[in-house]
Design a protein around this motif. Sequence first.
Motif, PDB file in Angstrom:
ATOM      1  N   ASP A  38      14.154  72.746  75.377  1.00 51.54           N
ATOM      2  CA  ASP A  38      14.466  71.643  75.988  1.00 51.54           C
ATOM      3  C   ASP A  38      13.849  71.934  77.694  1.00 51.54           C
ATOM      4  N   LYS A  62      10.232  71.130  77.041  1.00 53.54           N
ATOM      5  CA  LYS A  62       9.903  69.467  76.862  1.00 53.54           C
ATOM      6  C   LYS A  62      10.294  68.716  78.103  1.00 53.54           C
ATOM      7  N   ASN A  63      11.215  68.971  78.853  1.00 55.03           N
ATOM      8  CA  ASN A  63      11.421  68.139  80.065  1.00 55.03           C
ATOM      9  C   ASN A  63      10.651  68.660  81.105  1.00 55.03           C
ATOM     10  N   ASN A  65       7.692  65.422  82.125  1.00 57.55           N
ATOM     11  CA  ASN A  65       7.790  65.066  83.829  1.00 57.55           C
ATOM     12  C   ASN A  65       6.446  65.282  84.404  1.00 57.55           C
TER      13      ASN A  65
END
Length: 288
Positions: free
Chosen positions: A36, A39-40, A44
């Motif tokens: 996560d 991925k984040n 972004n």
Amino acid sequence: MVTFDINGAIVEFDEKTDNYNSIRKSFKNQAEYARDNFKNYCLNNILTLKDLSEKSLEIGMYNIESTIKKGVETLVGYNLITIDINTFKECYCEKYLNYQRMFNNTIKQTKTKSKKNNYMTKSSLKPLIENLSQYIYNDCFNIHNAVIDALIKNDIEIVSSKIDEENIKKSSALFNNYKDGFINRVDGTMVVKQIITLNPYRMDVYEYLVKEDGDFNREIERLADYLGYDLKPYKNQLMDEYIDDCLKNDTDIEFIKEKVVKYAKYIGSLNEAIYLTRIDAIQMFENA
């Protein structure tokens, strides 16, 4: 000894298996965090294929290196202090690490397919980022296998060995026969115990048992949580499906609410009040 009563099937985990599960669950949580986190950041900050190829390898490797460090900390916690980060990585982790290879393959294949070789839309970058984040998850999670290998090889006899392929196959065959109705109810409890004992790490087994056999005492949910799985979203999904089905086939709201209360108890859902409120809201909207 940790014990669970799965609708009459008594499933037990001894101390070595409990220690193994604690390590496995810890690295599962770490892998989810690393996935996560990667991925984040990428969703972004990555706007082009060039960004992805230049930045995501470094970010991914950072997350994996952090998990390797956690592996050594785990070993030290079990009093195995003769293995440092370099030794652990070279002697135990390498065979479980595939991110760098999978990253290179992904970027190479994408560049070959991309005519512009750089510009990609956000929607086309997203599946690449999803794939890379899953590769990170796999590497970070698999480091728990390296931890188990190191403990066993160095005669730290506080953990059981990993579940072998033969037991995984046996558990799968038993589960298939159970689902297909080839196991009579007299033998069902014994078979459920065997399915879980041979390979407890199958979320679909617990989902099936909740749906088909119920979870009145919430022991299936407790077992899933112990193993590192969350059954609450699945139970919420079952409640949603059940209410939708009731509303399609009946107009007596009070009768539907009685059925919903019973079904919530059957699957061991604690969100009964939320769903009753939802039914009232639907009725209010329809009568407005």
